[in-house]
Design a protein around this motif. Structure first.
Motif, short mmCIF file in Angstrom:
data_model
loop_
_atom_site.label_atom_id
_atom_site.label_comp_id
_atom_site.label_asym_id
_atom_site.label_seq_id
_atom_site.Cartn_x
_atom_site.Cartn_y
_atom_site.Cartn_z
N VAL A 1 0.87 -1.17 0.00
CA VAL A 1 0.00 0.00 0.00
C VAL A 1 0.90 1.22 0.00
CG1 VAL A 1 -1.80 1.25 1.25
CG2 VAL A 1 -1.77 -1.26 1.27
N SER A 2 0.70 2.08 -0.99
CA SER A 2 1.53 3.27 -1.15
C SER A 2 0.67 4.52 -0.98
CB SER A 2 2.19 3.24 -2.53
OG SER A 2 3.09 4.31 -2.67
N THR A 3 1.30 5.67 -1.13
CA THR A 3 0.60 6.93 -0.94
C THR A 3 -0.48 7.15 -2.00
OG1 THR A 3 2.32 8.12 -2.18
CG2 THR A 3 2.54 8.04 0.23
N ASP A 4 -0.29 6.62 -3.21
CA ASP A 4 -1.33 6.77 -4.23
C ASP A 4 -2.58 5.99 -3.84
OD1 ASP A 4 0.21 4.43 -4.66
OD2 ASP A 4 -0.20 4.41 -6.81
N HIS A 5 -2.41 4.83 -3.22
CA HIS A 5 -3.56 4.05 -2.76
C HIS A 5 -4.28 4.80 -1.64
CE1 HIS A 5 -0.60 0.85 -4.12
NE2 HIS A 5 -1.54 0.88 -5.05
N LEU A 6 -3.52 5.40 -0.74
CA LEU A 6 -4.14 6.19 0.33
C LEU A 6 -4.90 7.38 -0.24
CD1 LEU A 6 -1.31 6.19 3.04
CD2 LEU A 6 -3.55 5.07 3.20
N LEU A 7 -4.33 8.02 -1.25
CA LEU A 7 -5.00 9.17 -1.87
C LEU A 7 -6.31 8.75 -2.53
CD1 LEU A 7 -4.91 12.19 -2.50
CD2 LEU A 7 -3.60 11.63 -4.56
N ILE A 8 -6.28 7.66 -3.26
CA ILE A 8 -7.52 7.18 -3.89
C ILE A 8 -8.52 6.78 -2.80
CG2 ILE A 8 -8.54 5.37 -5.33
CD1 ILE A 8 -5.85 5.43 -6.95
N GLY A 9 -8.04 6.18 -1.73
CA GLY A 9 -8.92 5.82 -0.62
C GLY A 9 -9.54 7.02 0.06
N VAL A 10 -8.77 8.08 0.22
CA VAL A 10 -9.29 9.25 0.94
C VAL A 10 -10.32 10.01 0.12
CG1 VAL A 10 -7.65 11.11 0.37
CG2 VAL A 10 -8.58 10.96 2.66
N VAL A 11 -10.24 9.97 -1.21
CA VAL A 11 -11.21 10.73 -1.99
C VAL A 11 -12.59 10.06 -2.03
CG1 VAL A 11 -9.53 11.98 -3.39
CG2 VAL A 11 -10.52 9.87 -4.26
N HIS A 12 -12.73 8.90 -1.41
CA HIS A 12 -14.07 8.35 -1.21
C HIS A 12 -14.83 9.19 -0.18
CE1 HIS A 12 -12.50 4.77 -3.25
NE2 HIS A 12 -13.77 4.51 -3.52
N ASP A 13 -14.10 9.91 0.67
CA ASP A 13 -14.72 10.81 1.63
C ASP A 13 -15.23 12.04 0.87
OD1 ASP A 13 -15.00 11.76 4.58
OD2 ASP A 13 -14.01 13.42 3.53
N SER B 1 1.09 -4.77 3.56
CA SER B 1 2.17 -3.99 4.15
C SER B 1 2.18 -2.62 3.48
CB SER B 1 3.51 -4.71 3.99
OG SER B 1 3.80 -4.90 2.62
N PHE B 2 2.74 -1.67 4.16
CA PHE B 2 2.73 -0.30 3.71
C PHE B 2 4.15 0.13 3.35
CE2 PHE B 2 -1.11 -0.85 5.98
CZ PHE B 2 -2.02 0.09 5.50
N THR B 3 4.25 0.97 2.31
CA THR B 3 5.55 1.51 1.94
C THR B 3 5.99 2.49 3.03
OG1 THR B 3 4.62 3.39 0.72
CG2 THR B 3 5.03 1.33 -0.53
N PRO B 4 7.28 2.81 3.09
CA PRO B 4 7.72 3.81 4.06
C PRO B 4 6.99 5.16 3.88
CG PRO B 4 9.60 2.61 3.22
CD PRO B 4 8.42 2.18 2.40
N GLY B 5 6.71 5.54 2.65
CA GLY B 5 6.00 6.79 2.40
C GLY B 5 4.59 6.76 2.97
N ALA B 6 3.90 5.64 2.80
CA ALA B 6 2.54 5.51 3.33
C ALA B 6 2.56 5.51 4.86
CB ALA B 6 1.90 4.23 2.80
N LYS B 7 3.54 4.85 5.45
CA LYS B 7 3.67 4.87 6.92
C LYS B 7 3.90 6.29 7.42
CE LYS B 7 5.52 0.20 7.35
NZ LYS B 7 6.72 -0.61 7.67
N ASP B 8 4.71 7.04 6.68
CA ASP B 8 4.99 8.41 7.05
C ASP B 8 3.72 9.27 6.98
OD1 ASP B 8 6.88 10.49 7.81
OD2 ASP B 8 6.61 11.28 5.77
N ALA C 1 7.56 14.52 -4.39
CA ALA C 1 8.02 13.53 -5.37
C ALA C 1 9.30 12.90 -4.83
CB ALA C 1 8.26 14.19 -6.72
N PRO C 2 9.50 11.65 -5.02
CA PRO C 2 8.85 10.73 -5.96
C PRO C 2 7.66 9.97 -5.39
CG PRO C 2 10.75 9.63 -5.05
CD PRO C 2 10.69 11.01 -4.42
N GLU C 3 7.08 10.40 -4.28
CA GLU C 3 5.91 9.70 -3.75
C GLU C 3 4.78 9.76 -4.77
OE1 GLU C 3 5.29 7.71 -1.27
OE2 GLU C 3 7.33 7.93 -0.51
#
Length: 147
Positions: free
Chosen positions: A28-40, A89-96, A127-129
């Motif tokens: 799971v990376s930051t792009d997945h989190l971003l797509i997940g958050v726009v469901h809100d 598991s989450f990438t370091p960027g997603a954990k951050d 970037a590069p996130e």
């Protein structure tokens, strides 16, 4: 930390995990989190984009990246998700991003981490996130007030 997540933030993370699976990504990376958050609805309105539109933009960026290294995705047809099972598991960027969302909630004196805190943390990515690249492309397409 997850015990501090409000319902919508938990849903965001759940959607991000599902999105990673749909896209065939092992983490799971930051792009997945971003797509997940726009469901809100608030996040979607703030960015001026739906999850489907953001997903299409992510797919276009993936195709561009593959084309830069000489891979013609159209020649092979749609990419199938990678087989995988087990715990996400989450990438370091997603954990951050999750850690920074906790910090935003603390700064706001909120006892819960909400979707808005996650969005603030995602907007701080550089970037590069993948989220930073998606947000930059979104700004290009929609203008600076879009993100």
């Amino acid at each position: 930390m997850f015990e501090r997540f409000a319902h919508e933030a938990r849903e965001t993370v759940t959607r991000a995990v599902a999105e990673a699976g749909l896209r065939g990504d092992r983490k799971v990376s930051t792009d997945h989190l971003l797509i997940g958050v726009v469901h809100d609805p608030g996040a979607s309105q703030s960015l001026g984009v739906t999850a489907d539109e953001l997903r299409e933009l992510a797919d276009a960026l993936d195709r561009e990246a593959l084309a830069r290294v000489g891979i013609d995705v159209e020649r092979f047809g749609p990419l199938a998700p990678a087989a995988g099972a087990g715990r996400a598991s989450f990438t370091p960027g997603a954990k951050d991003v999750l850690r920074r969302a906790l910090g935003h909630a603390a700064d706001a004196k909120s006892r819960r981490i909400g979707a808005a805190h996650l969005l603030l943390a995602l907007e701080e990515c550089a970037a590069p996130e993948p989220a930073a690249i998606l947000l930059a492309r979104l700004r290009e397409l929609r203008g600076p007030s879009a993100a």
